[in-house]
Design an enzyme around this catalytic site. Structure first.
Site, PDB file in Angstrom:
ATOM      1  N   CYS A 157      28.601  16.706  44.925  1.00 46.14           N
ATOM      2  CA  CYS A 157      29.503  17.440  44.550  1.00 46.14           C
ATOM      3  C   CYS A 157      30.245  18.424  45.368  1.00 46.14           C
ATOM      4  O   CYS A 157      31.470  18.747  45.227  1.00 46.14           O
ATOM      5  CB  CYS A 157      28.898  18.210  42.879  1.00 46.14           C
ATOM      6  SG  CYS A 157      28.955  17.294  41.942  1.00 46.14           S
TER       7      CYS A 157
ATOM      8  N   ASP B  30      27.823   8.230  55.705  1.00 53.66           N
ATOM      9  CA  ASP B  30      26.161   8.606  55.439  1.00 53.66           C
ATOM     10  C   ASP B  30      25.841   9.497  56.902  1.00 53.66           C
ATOM     11  O   ASP B  30      26.171   8.748  57.935  1.00 53.66           O
ATOM     12  CB  ASP B  30      25.430   7.538  55.132  1.00 53.66           C
ATOM     13  CG  ASP B  30      24.057   7.842  54.613  1.00 53.66           C
ATOM     14  OD1 ASP B  30      23.823   7.647  53.492  1.00 53.66           O
ATOM     15  OD2 ASP B  30      23.486   8.743  55.372  1.00 53.66           O
TER      16      ASP B  30
ATOM     17  N   HIS C  48      30.459  14.194  38.458  1.00 49.82           N
ATOM     18  CA  HIS C  48      29.087  14.239  38.602  1.00 49.82           C
ATOM     19  C   HIS C  48      28.607  13.123  37.521  1.00 49.82           C
ATOM     20  O   HIS C  48      28.816  13.377  36.326  1.00 49.82           O
ATOM     21  CB  HIS C  48      28.369  15.623  38.524  1.00 49.82           C
ATOM     22  CG  HIS C  48      27.085  15.377  38.715  1.00 49.82           C
ATOM     23  ND1 HIS C  48      26.167  15.587  39.897  1.00 49.82           N
ATOM     24  CD2 HIS C  48      25.931  15.098  37.954  1.00 49.82           C
ATOM     25  CE1 HIS C  48      24.938  15.237  40.008  1.00 49.82           C
ATOM     26  NE2 HIS C  48      24.822  15.109  38.571  1.00 49.82           N
TER      27      HIS C  48
ATOM     28  N   ASN D 188      20.629   2.986  44.525  1.00 46.39           N
ATOM     29  CA  ASN D 188      19.035   3.401  44.348  1.00 46.39           C
ATOM     30  C   ASN D 188      19.102   3.989  43.005  1.00 46.39           C
ATOM     31  O   ASN D 188      20.089   5.185  43.147  1.00 46.39           O
ATOM     32  CB  ASN D 188      18.669   4.138  45.431  1.00 46.39           C
ATOM     33  CG  ASN D 188      18.368   3.262  46.931  1.00 46.39           C
ATOM     34  OD1 ASN D 188      18.177   2.262  46.754  1.00 46.39           O
ATOM     35  ND2 ASN D 188      18.625   4.046  48.000  1.00 46.39           N
TER      36      ASN D 188
ATOM     37  N   THR E 205      17.452   9.636  46.282  1.00 46.73           N
ATOM     38  CA  THR E 205      17.086  10.913  46.695  1.00 46.73           C
ATOM     39  C   THR E 205      18.262  12.094  46.357  1.00 46.73           C
ATOM     40  O   THR E 205      17.964  13.216  46.298  1.00 46.73           O
ATOM     41  CB  THR E 205      16.815  11.124  48.330  1.00 46.73           C
ATOM     42  OG1 THR E 205      17.909  10.640  48.954  1.00 46.73           O
ATOM     43  CG2 THR E 205      15.514  10.231  48.540  1.00 46.73           C
TER      44      THR E 205
ATOM     45  N   HIS F 278      25.704   7.155  43.699  1.00 49.22           N
ATOM     46  CA  HIS F 278      26.674   6.522  44.873  1.00 49.22           C
ATOM     47  C   HIS F 278      26.134   5.242  45.455  1.00 49.22           C
ATOM     48  O   HIS F 278      24.914   4.777  44.950  1.00 49.22           O
ATOM     49  CB  HIS F 278      26.165   7.567  46.149  1.00 49.22           C
ATOM     50  CG  HIS F 278      24.620   7.585  46.428  1.00 49.22           C
ATOM     51  ND1 HIS F 278      23.683   8.541  45.718  1.00 49.22           N
ATOM     52  CD2 HIS F 278      23.781   7.055  47.247  1.00 49.22           C
ATOM     53  CE1 HIS F 278      22.801   8.529  45.922  1.00 49.22           C
ATOM     54  NE2 HIS F 278      22.426   7.699  47.026  1.00 49.22           N
TER      55      HIS F 278
ATOM     56  N   HIS G   6      25.755   2.674  48.467  1.00 50.56           N
ATOM     57  CA  HIS G   6      25.718   2.558  49.896  1.00 50.56           C
ATOM     58  C   HIS G   6      26.373   1.343  50.557  1.00 50.56           C
ATOM     59  O   HIS G   6      26.212   0.073  49.695  1.00 50.56           O
ATOM     60  CB  HIS G   6      24.270   2.418  50.507  1.00 50.56           C
ATOM     61  CG  HIS G   6      23.288   3.586  50.234  1.00 50.56           C
ATOM     62  ND1 HIS G   6      22.940   4.502  50.906  1.00 50.56           N
ATOM     63  CD2 HIS G   6      22.712   3.924  48.977  1.00 50.56           C
ATOM     64  CE1 HIS G   6      22.261   5.308  50.693  1.00 50.56           C
ATOM     65  NE2 HIS G   6      21.902   5.041  49.398  1.00 50.56           N
TER      66      HIS G   6
HETATM   67  P1  AMP Z   1      19.512   7.640  48.276  1.00 49.94           P
HETATM   68  O1  AMP Z   1      18.258   7.564  48.855  1.00 49.94           O
HETATM   69  O2  AMP Z   1      20.017   6.316  47.777  1.00 49.94           O
HETATM   70  O3  AMP Z   1      19.620   8.776  47.129  1.00 49.94           O
HETATM   71  O4  AMP Z   1      20.644   8.006  49.350  1.00 49.94           O
HETATM   72  C1  AMP Z   1      21.040   9.239  49.728  1.00 49.94           C
HETATM   73  C2  AMP Z   1      21.996   9.280  51.074  1.00 49.94           C
HETATM   74  O5  AMP Z   1      22.530  10.471  51.299  1.00 49.94           O
HETATM   75  C3  AMP Z   1      20.993   9.106  52.141  1.00 49.94           C
HETATM   76  O6  AMP Z   1      21.308   7.804  52.881  1.00 49.94           O
HETATM   77  C4  AMP Z   1      21.226  10.202  53.149  1.00 49.94           C
HETATM   78  O7  AMP Z   1      21.347  10.126  54.560  1.00 49.94           O
HETATM   79  C5  AMP Z   1      22.538  10.520  52.863  1.00 49.94           C
HETATM   80  N1  AMP Z   1      22.916  11.930  53.016  1.00 49.94           N
HETATM   81  C6  AMP Z   1      22.266  13.047  52.524  1.00 49.94           C
HETATM   82  N2  AMP Z   1      22.886  14.087  52.694  1.00 49.94           N
HETATM   83  C7  AMP Z   1      24.217  13.766  53.200  1.00 49.94           C
HETATM   84  C8  AMP Z   1      25.434  14.362  53.536  1.00 49.94           C
HETATM   85  N3  AMP Z   1      25.466  15.607  53.663  1.00 49.94           N
HETATM   86  N4  AMP Z   1      26.360  13.633  54.056  1.00 49.94           N
HETATM   87  C9  AMP Z   1      26.456  12.410  54.023  1.00 49.94           C
HETATM   88  N5  AMP Z   1      25.146  11.776  53.779  1.00 49.94           N
HETATM   89  C10 AMP Z   1      24.300  12.572  53.126  1.00 49.94           C
HETATM   90 ZN    ZN Z   2      27.239  15.903  41.773  1.00 53.65          ZN
END
Ligand code: AMP
Ligand code: ZN
Length: 117
Positions: free
Chosen positions: A8, A31, A47, A90, A98, A103, A105
């Site tokens: 967000c 990413d 969100h 995920n 995480t 989102h 990928h």
């Molecule tokens: P997930 O594990 O599917 O929730 O993926 C979260 C992704 O967000 C990971 O690949 C991180 O590298 C990416 N990520 C976390 N913080 C940032 C950020 N500030 N800008 C871009 N990507 C991010």
């Molecule tokens: Zn959000």
């Protein structure tokens, strides 16, 4: 806007990102920890916690539809519309999520092979 949600904050511009594509409901950005030459995250600006959350209302499904409609433009911007790519979502703890803002990928730029995990 969900308090303390990093994506967000990226959508609002509070946290910087390298934008690939943007329209009124969708944002695609690089990413920070890429696993391939192309690794972009595609998110709805609104969100939703995860794929189950966004799929549980008509408004959410409309946003999901917008996200899918943006994909060809994102792929074209990244130059992977011909070569192909992998789209990953995920969901939840065991799904490896995480960041709790849905989102996808979009990964590519090299031959990823047939494996899923
Ligand atoms: P997930 O594990 O599917 O929730 O993926 C979260 C992704 O967000 C990971 O690949 C991180 O590298 C990416 N990520 C976390 N913080 C940032 C950020 N500030 N800008 C871009 N990507 C991010
Ligand atoms: Zn959000």
């Amino acid at each position: 806007m969900s308090q303390d949600c990093i994506f967000c904050k990226i959508v609002s511009g509070e946290i910087p990102s390298k934008k690939i594509f943007e329209n009124e409901s969708i944002l695609a950005f690089e990413d920070v920890n890429p696993v391939a030459p192309v690794h972009t995250l595609v998110v709805p600006k609104k969100h939703y916690d995860n794929i189950l959350d966004i799929s549980s209302s008509e408004a959410g499904l409309a946003d999901l539809n917008q996200l899918m409609a943006a994909l060809p433009k994102v792929a074209e911007e990244l130059g992977v519309e011909e070569s192909g790519f992998r789209l990953i979502n995920n969901c939840g703890e065991e799904g490896g999520q995480t960041v709790m803002h849905i989102h996808f990928h979009l990964i590519g730029g090299r031959n990823l092979g047939p494996g899923l995990i």
